[in-house]
Design a protein around this motif. Sequence first.
Motif, PDB file in Angstrom:
ATOM      1  N   THR A  63       0.312  -0.911   0.126  1.00  0.00           N
ATOM      2  CA  THR A  63       0.164   0.658  -0.389  1.00  0.00           C
ATOM      3  C   THR A  63       1.132   1.482   0.172  1.00  0.00           C
ATOM      4  OG1 THR A  63       0.166   0.331   2.163  1.00  0.00           O
ATOM      5  CG2 THR A  63      -1.390  -0.886   1.511  1.00  0.00           C
ATOM      6  N   ALA A  64       0.518   2.142  -0.378  1.00  0.00           N
ATOM      7  CA  ALA A  64       0.767   3.673  -0.113  1.00  0.00           C
ATOM      8  C   ALA A  64       1.927   3.937   1.405  1.00  0.00           C
ATOM      9  CB  ALA A  64       0.119   4.935   0.069  1.00  0.00           C
ATOM     10  N   GLU A  65       1.241   3.215   2.000  1.00  0.00           N
ATOM     11  CA  GLU A  65       1.702   3.476   3.465  1.00  0.00           C
ATOM     12  C   GLU A  65       3.154   2.178   3.931  1.00  0.00           C
ATOM     13  OE1 GLU A  65      -1.849   2.676   3.421  1.00  0.00           O
ATOM     14  OE2 GLU A  65      -1.715   4.956   3.777  1.00  0.00           O
ATOM     15  N   ASP A  66       3.213   1.497   2.552  1.00  0.00           N
ATOM     16  CA  ASP A  66       4.176   0.290   2.446  1.00  0.00           C
ATOM     17  C   ASP A  66       5.507   1.274   2.304  1.00  0.00           C
ATOM     18  OD1 ASP A  66       2.903  -1.512   4.523  1.00  0.00           O
ATOM     19  OD2 ASP A  66       2.300  -1.847   2.393  1.00  0.00           O
ATOM     20  N   ASP A  67       4.663   1.031   0.706  1.00  0.00           N
ATOM     21  CA  ASP A  67       5.834   1.680   0.212  1.00  0.00           C
ATOM     22  C   ASP A  67       5.263   3.208  -0.924  1.00  0.00           C
ATOM     23  OD1 ASP A  67       7.437   3.064  -1.901  1.00  0.00           O
ATOM     24  OD2 ASP A  67       8.208   0.520  -2.344  1.00  0.00           O
ATOM     25  N   PRO A  68       5.396   4.286  -1.079  1.00  0.00           N
ATOM     26  CA  PRO A  68       4.821   5.596  -1.443  1.00  0.00           C
ATOM     27  C   PRO A  68       4.822   5.070  -3.046  1.00  0.00           C
ATOM     28  CG  PRO A  68       6.723   6.511   0.102  1.00  0.00           C
ATOM     29  CD  PRO A  68       6.482   4.570  -0.280  1.00  0.00           C
ATOM     30  N   GLY A  69       5.358   4.070  -3.715  1.00  0.00           N
ATOM     31  CA  GLY A  69       5.315   3.936  -5.041  1.00  0.00           C
ATOM     32  C   GLY A  69       4.664   2.560  -5.193  1.00  0.00           C
TER      33      GLY A  69
END
Length: 190
Positions: A63-69
């Motif tokens: 998710t965006a929380e895990d990885d902004p990409g």
Amino acid sequence: MGAIKVHEFTSVDASVGAPMWTMPFPWTEEQTADTAALTAGASALLLGRSTYEMFGPAWSQRTAEDDPGAPFFNDSHKYVVSGTLTEPSWGPATVLPYDRDGIAALKDEVDGDLYVSGSATLVRALLADGLVDELHLFVYPVLVGSGPYLAHEGGPQTTLALLSSTAYPNGVLHVVYGPALPTAEGTQAD
């Protein structure tokens, strides 16, 4: 009209296989920013089948929380170049055969850049056909000693023009190449 921008992790000896050898070199803030800038102008991904099948399970769980990409990789349309894949299984995707003219037309049709990551077989063909606008090599300070390699023995010689280079504190070098400019005689510049 967009550009094809390729992103490759490579060792000093040009190995571009599954880059587990990058792990001892934690990403720097500048490296993260440079990679984000590379994907920022892209509206779609252009991937080979193997990379698509490897990325799908890895990115679809983030998710965006895990990885902004993660939103870029999961939500962007993926064009998968394959002669064997029939049913894409990850995100919005279109399977197409490799065809120089078809890929060149796709560059014109897509609103934004096409981002290529990994996909060594595809990248070799794109380079040979002069379709790569920017080749971003993240060169890690390690000799792997085994392939696959970015270029393969017997492949065509391709001259490139250096666009920029950045050395990161972790020892990684970001080198950007573009197509060599033609000389007055119509051949590529050295």
